[in-house]
Enzyme design. Sequence first.
Site, short mmCIF file in Angstrom:
data_model
loop_
_atom_site.label_atom_id
_atom_site.label_comp_id
_atom_site.label_asym_id
_atom_site.label_seq_id
_atom_site.Cartn_x
_atom_site.Cartn_y
_atom_site.Cartn_z
N LYS A 1 37.84 56.65 39.74
CA LYS A 1 36.76 56.69 40.17
C LYS A 1 36.99 57.11 41.97
O LYS A 1 38.08 56.59 42.26
CB LYS A 1 36.05 55.35 40.56
N VAL B 1 45.00 48.01 32.87
CA VAL B 1 45.93 48.82 32.38
C VAL B 1 47.47 48.65 32.31
O VAL B 1 48.02 48.74 31.44
CB VAL B 1 45.52 50.45 33.20
N LYS C 1 41.89 37.96 35.12
CA LYS C 1 42.29 39.11 35.23
C LYS C 1 43.82 39.55 35.19
O LYS C 1 44.41 39.14 36.26
CB LYS C 1 41.63 40.25 36.34
N SER D 1 47.22 50.03 43.11
CA SER D 1 47.27 49.27 42.01
C SER D 1 48.51 49.22 41.14
O SER D 1 49.25 50.25 41.07
CB SER D 1 46.24 49.85 41.05
N ALA D 2 48.85 48.17 40.62
CA ALA D 2 49.84 48.15 39.97
C ALA D 2 50.14 48.82 38.41
O ALA D 2 51.16 49.05 37.95
CB ALA D 2 50.31 46.34 39.22
N ASP D 3 48.96 49.39 38.18
CA ASP D 3 48.77 50.53 37.27
C ASP D 3 49.81 51.57 37.38
O ASP D 3 50.32 52.27 36.51
CB ASP D 3 47.42 50.95 36.91
N GLU E 1 42.35 48.06 26.39
CA GLU E 1 42.47 46.99 27.39
C GLU E 1 41.16 45.96 27.21
O GLU E 1 40.33 46.64 26.71
CB GLU E 1 42.72 47.78 28.85
N1 PSU Z 1 38.55 51.04 37.14
C1 PSU Z 1 37.57 51.57 36.26
N2 PSU Z 1 37.18 50.40 35.28
C2 PSU Z 1 37.99 49.28 35.13
C3 PSU Z 1 39.26 49.22 35.79
C4 PSU Z 1 39.44 50.09 36.85
O1 PSU Z 1 36.74 52.49 36.41
O2 PSU Z 1 37.69 48.46 34.41
C5 PSU Z 1 40.14 47.79 35.74
C6 PSU Z 1 41.21 48.41 34.81
O3 PSU Z 1 41.47 47.30 34.11
C7 PSU Z 1 42.41 48.71 35.68
C8 PSU Z 1 42.10 47.59 36.84
O4 PSU Z 1 43.53 48.49 35.08
O5 PSU Z 1 40.61 47.70 36.96
C9 PSU Z 1 42.58 47.85 38.07
O6 PSU Z 1 42.45 46.83 38.95
P1 PSU Z 1 43.43 46.73 40.27
O7 PSU Z 1 42.97 47.91 41.03
O8 PSU Z 1 43.11 45.57 40.84
O9 PSU Z 1 44.83 47.05 40.03
MN MN Z 2 44.96 45.90 44.54
#
Ligand code: PSU
Ligand code: MN
Length: 311
Positions: free
Chosen positions: A160, A107, A87, A141-143, A25
Amino acid sequence: MSQVFKISEQVAEALKDGKPVVALESTIISHGMPYPQNVETANAVERIVKENGCVPATVAVINGVLTVGCDSGEIELLGKLGTSVAKVSRRDLPVIVAKKQNGATTVAGTMYACTLAGIDVFATGGIGGAHRNADKTMDISADLDELRQSNVAVVCAGVKSILDIGLTLECLETRGVPVIGYQTEDMPAFYTQKSGFKTDYRLDSPLEIASVYEAKRGLGLNGGMLVVNPIPSQYSMDEEYIEEKIGKALSEADNLGITGKNITPFLLDKIQKLTGGNSLKANIQLVYNNVRLACEISKSLAEIRRKGGVK
Ligand code: PSU
Ligand code: MN
């Protein structure tokens, strides 16, 4: 219509020949680490993938083209742009593409590109998940939803503890995503090997992981698989120390009212600053460790398919 999606020649050729490919990614480059360590890490990751007999496919949106297999110039560009580049998660893809902008894929965004390209294995550091106050904010997260629908094995070092790890695991269960611990029963917490939570299954070899992935495919079960690979003990951090820094970062985010897509990058940056770069070292090493495991899984998968697949 103008081109919206591109696979680099090297990656396309590898996929055509059934050679092992590992996707990577780019939000981790732009929003996850500071310059120039982000570019150095991304380049080292590409090198490690090659040294381990696989073809790297870094994913990003470049001038409005969702690109699978960025070159070193494109990686440098994303690293230099840092958080000023968009992003790009699933919902952002059509907008950034239509506007012909650059974007770093999360992700979720990267998994979607893997589906388009036909890449089965993807390595990163940590995925997004359910935030600590998700019961109120619904910030999940959308992940996690991408893992429900995209057929990719994602190798990470857990999530984390800026997130609610227990709630993240519940969300994954609801979405039908198997969480596989590599040589461990414990759900790792990124900087540390244990979170207090358990994975769904423990598998001890890349071949076993690849076999599960193929069985899932054979059954027509759409969706991803999460492979969690604990940070090597020599690089893991003291739990109390990192928890204290994470707590500080979280309360600062709260005081500043940071929400939405900005919250994760804010916390990552804050933690790096509060630990004086110690956490960055750990972060880089766990990424390398995940990349090596992803290579082994990708090679096992190629081997299984060469022999005619799981029956
Ligand atoms: N967690 C980490 N390092 C990162 C990310 C998450 O420890 O770089 C990044 C990844 O790209 C992940 C994104 O897909 O943050 C998630 O963001 P959000 O919580 O806004 O969906
Ligand atoms: Mn979010």
